[in-house]
Design an enzyme around this catalytic site. Sequence first.
Site, short mmCIF file in Angstrom:
data_model
loop_
_atom_site.label_atom_id
_atom_site.label_comp_id
_atom_site.label_asym_id
_atom_site.label_seq_id
_atom_site.Cartn_x
_atom_site.Cartn_y
_atom_site.Cartn_z
N GLU A 263 13.88 2.49 -5.59
CA GLU A 263 12.75 2.58 -6.52
C GLU A 263 12.59 4.04 -6.93
OE1 GLU A 263 8.62 0.97 -5.50
OE2 GLU A 263 8.16 2.88 -6.46
N HIS B 297 6.94 -3.07 -10.62
CA HIS B 297 6.47 -1.76 -10.13
C HIS B 297 5.00 -1.58 -10.51
CE1 HIS B 297 5.89 2.61 -10.20
NE2 HIS B 297 6.85 2.66 -9.30
N ASP C 136 11.04 6.32 -3.49
CA ASP C 136 10.04 6.59 -4.53
C ASP C 136 10.15 8.03 -5.04
OD1 ASP C 136 8.11 6.07 -6.40
OD2 ASP C 136 6.46 5.80 -4.99
CA CA Z 1 7.43 4.37 -7.80
#
Ligand code: CA
Length: 352
Positions: free
Chosen positions: A19, A187, A313
């Site tokens: 991600e 997301h 992330d």
């Molecule tokens: Ca993210």
Amino acid sequence: MTETVQINPTPAYRRIATEEAFAPPQMLKMYLDLYESRKLDDPGFDSLWGFYLTSMAPRPAAIREKLADLDAIRIADMDAAGIDHQIISLTSPGVQVFDRETAVSLAQDSNDMLHDAITRHPTRFSGLCAIAPQAPDLAAQELERCVKLGFKGIINNSHTHGEYLSDKKFWPIFEAAEAMDMPIYLHPYTPPKNMIGPMLEAGLDGAIFGFGVETGMHLLRIITSGAFDRFPKLRIIVGHMGEALPYWMYRLDYMHAAGVRAGRYECMKPLQKKVSEYLRENVYITNSGMAWEPAIKFAQQVIGEDRIMYAMDYPYQYTPSEVADLDNMDMSDELKRKFYQGVAEHVFKLTV
Ligand code: CA
């Protein structure tokens, strides 16, 4: 942002981060225009991008620079953290805050930009395809183009102008995703105007809490809408340890069944399976932003070891030390290999 940390350079697995965000400089400029004009009437956008685009604090300044880079900065950061491969997607809210025409053309441009970067760094990057939910009728077309370009899935940054994918008008997107076997990464985005008030008042609208509440609800809306009965092979990925839903499964099953039996809501129809069964059979979870062993193990236990995968992330939570912490989880090498590598390879059909 810099830290010195010792990371095992030769682990028994490849570390695939799933991600990881980027932003075309052109899109950041469009966000700044949108923020300064206050035309959007979306307090969440103003809170999120007003901060990241204008703050001079070290973290937002570094994030601005890293988001726009698809070359040396990103690869040096990956090397420093021991990340072999990134699955990259357009940062939130992507094209979803614009009008239909702008969104369609910006999605194509950003997909082209990401594809160029993947061509330059084929062993380090893969990509998710941005589509414009504002034009669900065109989703199949852009998705088909993305499949030909080698993209591995679809990115959707939660609601679009306050509307959710549970609304049947968006289901051509699900139909195309299922037909082309492309998973959709659901997301977060900030909660919409009619949800954000009490969160904003307390500074809890962003990644600290509001994102998770809103995105968890989005996935629940998709489940309770019956979308997975209509599209049984549809696969949805959610980050942040499943946006808390694994922890809620018992009560979701109990109260959904009770609500359906009592006919409490006209909108809440019987489903073919329990809510928890869709979570176990149609959903994959990443640990983005939550490098936390107990939560990872709980999700592996209640959702399944073949459904939980690693995400950093980047660049929002670029913390190389989390990799050392996760390498040291009290977990078999075989399971750690699934977490870091195997599940991602399977979900995204990676070949490099
Ligand atoms: Ca993210």
